[in-house]
Design an enzyme around this catalytic site. Sequence first.
Site, PDB file in Angstrom:
ATOM      1  N   ALA A   1      36.410  37.006  41.744  1.00  0.00           N
ATOM      2  CA  ALA A   1      35.851  36.141  42.277  1.00  0.00           C
ATOM      3  C   ALA A   1      34.409  35.650  41.762  1.00  0.00           C
ATOM      4  O   ALA A   1      34.050  34.322  42.031  1.00  0.00           O
ATOM      5  CB  ALA A   1      35.118  36.762  43.922  1.00  0.00           C
TER       6      ALA A   1
ATOM      7  N   GLU B   1      26.942  40.830  35.247  1.00  0.00           N
ATOM      8  CA  GLU B   1      28.104  41.536  35.199  1.00  0.00           C
ATOM      9  C   GLU B   1      27.937  42.859  34.462  1.00  0.00           C
ATOM     10  O   GLU B   1      27.350  42.916  33.485  1.00  0.00           O
ATOM     11  CB  GLU B   1      29.387  40.824  34.360  1.00  0.00           C
ATOM     12  CG  GLU B   1      30.543  41.763  33.852  1.00  0.00           C
ATOM     13  CD  GLU B   1      31.266  42.578  34.839  1.00  0.00           C
ATOM     14  OE1 GLU B   1      31.230  42.097  36.051  1.00  0.00           O
ATOM     15  OE2 GLU B   1      31.593  43.671  34.586  1.00  0.00           O
ATOM     16  N   ALA B   2      28.259  44.219  34.831  1.00  0.00           N
ATOM     17  CA  ALA B   2      28.104  45.479  34.569  1.00  0.00           C
ATOM     18  C   ALA B   2      28.935  45.837  33.156  1.00  0.00           C
ATOM     19  O   ALA B   2      28.468  46.338  32.452  1.00  0.00           O
ATOM     20  CB  ALA B   2      28.427  46.527  35.472  1.00  0.00           C
TER      21      ALA B   2
ATOM     22  N   THR C   1      38.906  43.052  37.554  1.00  0.00           N
ATOM     23  CA  THR C   1      40.222  43.588  37.392  1.00  0.00           C
ATOM     24  C   THR C   1      41.276  42.449  37.209  1.00  0.00           C
ATOM     25  O   THR C   1      42.374  42.901  37.080  1.00  0.00           O
ATOM     26  CB  THR C   1      40.421  44.046  38.898  1.00  0.00           C
ATOM     27  OG1 THR C   1      39.333  45.049  39.086  1.00  0.00           O
ATOM     28  CG2 THR C   1      41.729  45.133  39.065  1.00  0.00           C
TER      29      THR C   1
ATOM     30  N   ASN D   1      44.811  43.722  35.492  1.00  0.00           N
ATOM     31  CA  ASN D   1      45.823  43.929  36.618  1.00  0.00           C
ATOM     32  C   ASN D   1      47.325  43.471  36.137  1.00  0.00           C
ATOM     33  O   ASN D   1      47.585  43.150  34.876  1.00  0.00           O
ATOM     34  CB  ASN D   1      45.437  43.280  38.012  1.00  0.00           C
ATOM     35  CG  ASN D   1      45.697  41.697  37.705  1.00  0.00           C
ATOM     36  OD1 ASN D   1      46.088  41.047  36.917  1.00  0.00           O
ATOM     37  ND2 ASN D   1      45.005  41.072  38.766  1.00  0.00           N
TER      38      ASN D   1
ATOM     39  N   TRP E   1      45.984  50.394  44.164  1.00  0.00           N
ATOM     40  CA  TRP E   1      44.996  49.889  44.024  1.00  0.00           C
ATOM     41  C   TRP E   1      44.418  48.295  44.372  1.00  0.00           C
ATOM     42  O   TRP E   1      44.163  47.363  43.467  1.00  0.00           O
ATOM     43  CB  TRP E   1      44.742  49.852  42.130  1.00  0.00           C
ATOM     44  CG  TRP E   1      45.190  50.989  41.696  1.00  0.00           C
ATOM     45  CD1 TRP E   1      44.529  52.162  41.937  1.00  0.00           C
ATOM     46  CD2 TRP E   1      46.001  51.560  40.520  1.00  0.00           C
ATOM     47  NE1 TRP E   1      45.177  53.254  41.175  1.00  0.00           N
ATOM     48  CE2 TRP E   1      45.959  52.773  40.328  1.00  0.00           C
ATOM     49  CE3 TRP E   1      46.977  50.576  39.770  1.00  0.00           C
ATOM     50  CZ2 TRP E   1      46.622  53.634  39.392  1.00  0.00           C
ATOM     51  CZ3 TRP E   1      47.476  51.435  38.805  1.00  0.00           C
ATOM     52  CH2 TRP E   1      47.507  52.763  38.579  1.00  0.00           C
ATOM     53  N   HIS E   2      44.724  48.097  45.601  1.00  0.00           N
ATOM     54  CA  HIS E   2      44.495  46.903  46.284  1.00  0.00           C
ATOM     55  C   HIS E   2      43.537  47.307  47.396  1.00  0.00           C
ATOM     56  O   HIS E   2      43.791  46.706  48.661  1.00  0.00           O
ATOM     57  CB  HIS E   2      45.773  46.145  46.883  1.00  0.00           C
ATOM     58  CG  HIS E   2      46.905  45.872  45.947  1.00  0.00           C
ATOM     59  ND1 HIS E   2      48.241  45.826  46.177  1.00  0.00           N
ATOM     60  CD2 HIS E   2      46.734  45.613  44.525  1.00  0.00           C
ATOM     61  CE1 HIS E   2      48.916  45.174  45.093  1.00  0.00           C
ATOM     62  NE2 HIS E   2      47.852  45.473  44.017  1.00  0.00           N
TER      63      HIS E   2
ATOM     64  N   ALA F   1      37.412  40.955  47.618  1.00  0.00           N
ATOM     65  CA  ALA F   1      38.358  41.541  48.245  1.00  0.00           C
ATOM     66  C   ALA F   1      37.743  42.172  49.553  1.00  0.00           C
ATOM     67  O   ALA F   1      38.495  42.602  50.556  1.00  0.00           O
ATOM     68  CB  ALA F   1      39.200  42.405  47.535  1.00  0.00           C
TER      69      ALA F   1
ATOM     70  N   PRO G   1      46.913  40.937  45.957  1.00  0.00           N
ATOM     71  CA  PRO G   1      45.692  40.269  46.845  1.00  0.00           C
ATOM     72  C   PRO G   1      44.925  39.125  45.507  1.00  0.00           C
ATOM     73  O   PRO G   1      44.314  38.466  45.949  1.00  0.00           O
ATOM     74  CB  PRO G   1      44.825  41.495  46.883  1.00  0.00           C
ATOM     75  CG  PRO G   1      45.132  42.424  46.035  1.00  0.00           C
ATOM     76  CD  PRO G   1      46.705  42.137  45.766  1.00  0.00           C
TER      77      PRO G   1
HETATM   78  C1  LIG Z   1      45.857  48.221  37.536  1.00  0.00           C
HETATM   79  C2  LIG Z   1      45.978  47.184  38.724  1.00  0.00           C
HETATM   80  C3  LIG Z   1      46.757  46.107  38.762  1.00  0.00           C
HETATM   81  C4  LIG Z   1      46.958  45.304  39.817  1.00  0.00           C
HETATM   82  N1  LIG Z   1      47.644  44.216  39.838  1.00  0.00           N
HETATM   83  C5  LIG Z   1      47.658  43.256  40.789  1.00  0.00           C
HETATM   84  C6  LIG Z   1      48.726  42.030  40.682  1.00  0.00           C
HETATM   85  O1  LIG Z   1      49.466  42.163  39.707  1.00  0.00           O
HETATM   86  N2  LIG Z   1      48.395  41.164  41.483  1.00  0.00           N
HETATM   87  C7  LIG Z   1      47.392  40.933  42.475  1.00  0.00           C
HETATM   88  O2  LIG Z   1      47.436  40.131  42.812  1.00  0.00           O
HETATM   89  N3  LIG Z   1      46.566  42.107  42.400  1.00  0.00           N
HETATM   90  C8  LIG Z   1      46.455  42.955  41.526  1.00  0.00           C
HETATM   91  N4  LIG Z   1      45.480  44.020  41.394  1.00  0.00           N
HETATM   92  C9  LIG Z   1      44.341  43.834  42.219  1.00  0.00           C
HETATM   93  C10 LIG Z   1      43.643  42.570  41.992  1.00  0.00           C
HETATM   94  O3  LIG Z   1      43.465  42.531  40.716  1.00  0.00           O
HETATM   95  C11 LIG Z   1      42.077  42.923  42.675  1.00  0.00           C
HETATM   96  O4  LIG Z   1      42.353  43.075  44.095  1.00  0.00           O
HETATM   97  C12 LIG Z   1      41.446  41.874  42.428  1.00  0.00           C
HETATM   98  O5  LIG Z   1      40.950  41.568  41.027  1.00  0.00           O
HETATM   99  C13 LIG Z   1      39.911  42.304  43.083  1.00  0.00           C
HETATM  100  O6  LIG Z   1      38.836  41.391  42.694  1.00  0.00           O
HETATM  101  P1  LIG Z   1      37.309  41.292  43.311  1.00  0.00           P
HETATM  102  O7  LIG Z   1      36.789  39.952  42.608  1.00  0.00           O
HETATM  103  O8  LIG Z   1      37.190  41.779  44.472  1.00  0.00           O
HETATM  104  O9  LIG Z   1      36.991  42.580  42.037  1.00  0.00           O
HETATM  105  P2  LIG Z   1      37.036  42.652  40.279  1.00  0.00           P
HETATM  106  O10 LIG Z   1      37.845  41.612  39.959  1.00  0.00           O
HETATM  107  O11 LIG Z   1      37.194  43.980  40.393  1.00  0.00           O
HETATM  108  O12 LIG Z   1      35.558  42.197  40.206  1.00  0.00           O
HETATM  109  C14 LIG Z   1      34.390  43.038  40.280  1.00  0.00           C
HETATM  110  C15 LIG Z   1      33.148  42.946  39.306  1.00  0.00           C
HETATM  111  O13 LIG Z   1      31.979  43.305  39.563  1.00  0.00           O
HETATM  112  C16 LIG Z   1      31.649  44.081  38.533  1.00  0.00           C
HETATM  113  N5  LIG Z   1      30.798  45.127  39.147  1.00  0.00           N
HETATM  114  C17 LIG Z   1      31.128  45.983  39.876  1.00  0.00           C
HETATM  115  N6  LIG Z   1      29.982  46.655  40.358  1.00  0.00           N
HETATM  116  C18 LIG Z   1      28.716  46.062  39.788  1.00  0.00           C
HETATM  117  C19 LIG Z   1      27.429  46.127  39.443  1.00  0.00           C
HETATM  118  N7  LIG Z   1      26.960  47.223  40.387  1.00  0.00           N
HETATM  119  N8  LIG Z   1      26.626  45.352  38.941  1.00  0.00           N
HETATM  120  C20 LIG Z   1      27.113  44.539  38.211  1.00  0.00           C
HETATM  121  N9  LIG Z   1      28.600  44.232  38.249  1.00  0.00           N
HETATM  122  C21 LIG Z   1      29.459  45.005  39.011  1.00  0.00           C
HETATM  123  C22 LIG Z   1      33.011  44.779  37.896  1.00  0.00           C
HETATM  124  O14 LIG Z   1      32.626  45.271  36.668  1.00  0.00           O
HETATM  125  C23 LIG Z   1      34.087  43.391  37.889  1.00  0.00           C
HETATM  126  O15 LIG Z   1      33.752  42.768  36.732  1.00  0.00           O
HETATM  127  C24 LIG Z   1      45.789  45.008  40.586  1.00  0.00           C
HETATM  128  C25 LIG Z   1      44.498  46.082  40.764  1.00  0.00           C
HETATM  129  C26 LIG Z   1      44.493  47.237  39.477  1.00  0.00           C
HETATM  130  C27 LIG Z   1      43.690  48.032  39.545  1.00  0.00           C
END
Ligand SMILES: Cc1cc2nc3c(=O)[nH]c(=O)nc-3n(C[C@H](O)[C@H](O)[C@H](O)COP(=O)(O)OP(=O)(O)OC[C@H]3O[C@@H](n4cnc5c(N)ncnc54)[C@H](O)[C@@H]3O)c2cc1C
Length: 607
Positions: free
Chosen positions: A43, A63-64, A117, A121, A541-542, A575, A586
């Site tokens: 996001a 970003e961490a 992620t 993913n 992992w969702h 998410a 997701p």
């Molecule tokens: C192995 C795996 C396979 C998957 N496969 C699929 C798939 O095929 N299709 C699908 O739809 N979904 C899949 N998912 C799920 C999907 O990728 C995630 O739900 C989605 O990417 C989450 O997005 P997000 O923005 O919420 O979090 P993220 O993309 O995880 O982003 C969070 C970010 O915040 C950073 N962060 C966290 N804490 C801090 C902090 N304190 N300070 C600074 N930065 C921080 C992290 O480093 C990361 O870059 C998969 C997940 C995994 C783990």
Amino acid sequence: MGLSQSRAVVNDPSKLATKVTTAVGNSGPWKGFDYVIVGGGTAGCVLAARLSENRDSTVLLVEAGRRSTLVDLPTGIPLGFSNIFRTARDWNLHTSKQKHLKERETYWPRGKILSGTSATNALIYHRCPPEDFDEWVTLGAKGWSYSDPKQYFAKSEAYCSNPKWHPEINAAEYGSADGPWKIRHPSETAPINEAIIQTCQNLGMRHIHDMNAGSSSLGVSRFMGSMDARGRRSSKATAYLTDNVLARPNLTVAVDTMPHGGRPRAVGIEVSTGPDSPRFRVSAAREVILCGGAIGTPQVLLLSGVGPADELVELDIPVVKELPAVGRNLVDHVSSGPLAFRAKPGSTYSYITNPISGLFAMFKWLIFGRGPLSSMGWSSAAFVRSMDQTVPYYAQGECVVPVNDRTSGPDVPDLELIWFPLTVFDDAFPKPPPGTSGLTLAAVALRPESTGSITLRSASVWDKPVIDPNYLSTESDMNILVCGARLLMRIARTEPLASKLALKPHATDLTSPWWPGDADPDWVSDDEICDLLRRSALPAWHPVSSARMGVNPEDSVVDPELHVHGISGLRVVEASDFPAQLSGHPCAVVVAIAEKAADMIKQDSIM
Ligand SMILES: Cc1cc2nc3c(=O)[nH]c(=O)nc-3n(C[C@H](O)[C@H](O)[C@H](O)COP(=O)(O)OP(=O)(O)OC[C@H]3O[C@@H](n4cnc5c(N)ncnc54)[C@H](O)[C@@H]3O)c2cc1C
């Protein structure tokens, strides 16, 4: 307007923030930006790109993890996504001991890299059933019915047709070819994939040509993946943070940097690059936007004094705003874990585990963007309802274990069956020799009743939080996976798949890595399957809902505009916002949320 000072990705907070010089902190003024986004993941990258389109607004993305470099080549290889697991680009998290999984602490990868992620993913592109979003509205998420995210799916997509499947797809359903995020069917899938799709049809499932078209959610279908025509992953950094976007003078991206916490009216954040490194403060003239993901964001909120008061007081964290739902209501999809089935050589990708064949596959991918490495691995799936009496879970056809219907509608699944053309073994089983030809099948419970929590281990941002998804804590959740495991066993013994596998007659050695594949569904007992699942079940992992959207601050964290209840200048976009779990994958929905949030934030800035 804040500070417009950098055109690059930086890892030195002194270039963008004001050093904290005393224990009580500087009263200011701090260096500042209009928008400070915490978390450069799925996001966060979308928001940084969209908000910096307005050249009058300054944007800082914190970003961490790092920006991807050549060393991170595996993140670009569709089939190689798991190579990033347990590396420095992964948060390397584990759940707490899971009471209902024989006290196992299960591994939880999350991308710690610019892109989050979405860089690690499995690339499955799934808009999920429209009914899920209509359910969100009934849970208080006004403005989020399917038509709302649908326009943002289209805005984010660059649909690239694959001639092989093109006649099955109505391209008008998708965004323009020049949108940011590339999606398409992979050029290649393992031959066994087509046999499984046909087998599912032979068992009465219908074939869905395009599961993103919004018309049908039950049946068997091929997935589209987030990848380009060269067979490379399209992550959120490659899609949204292009060189042109990073060259904008009003966008700063800070990597290797973590926030320590915020302020009552989110006026900014405090950051550093390590537990013992100096701290810096940076202000947000308009908003702080948390995009740290379903684990990272509740942690940052709690550390900032926003959350259940009793938990904060116990750790001596001053309560800034009591919000009992922060970190609660965590829901994850739970899977049976990888169930291994012996296959005859030739129809799976098992041969690439041989070093010479693997090298050949790597060259093919690097030079032509083709071959097994360009395939997605989990490239198709079947979606069914566990309470559907027409699905042959049991020999007599009827489902005999009680399950609760928690779906968002009568045509929406609660069970996904998915397959991978290699054997994937987890710690629950001894591994067979490398190169052994095999197929992995897994069942995923899409609408679990079990809910868990994210809580703090300590008051330090450098300590990983406690993740307790409370998997399989209800009888119905377990029964749904029992149905799923049974159906997988039946699929394996049905043609045309059966002829491609090398199954034994009903096996009784429950400790064999091949037992799930060799167990005959008409002989195996529910108790044996339950025991297997408690040993083998894994997170899918969702994780969602740990800062969920709603109207009541007692049981939700953000309102439908994604503002944290009772705190101005603070939103959560990712998410953890989902009011309920989706019946699918997701990532596309996270992107649509971020696209919509960017429009809402821009709109607010001109009012
Ligand atoms: C192995 C795996 C396979 C998957 N496969 C699929 C798939 O095929 N299709 C699908 O739809 N979904 C899949 N998912 C799920 C999907 O990728 C995630 O739900 C989605 O990417 C989450 O997005 P997000 O923005 O919420 O979090 P993220 O993309 O995880 O982003 C969070 C970010 O915040 C950073 N962060 C966290 N804490 C801090 C902090 N304190 N300070 C600074 N930065 C921080 C992290 O480093 C990361 O870059 C998969 C997940 C995994 C783990």
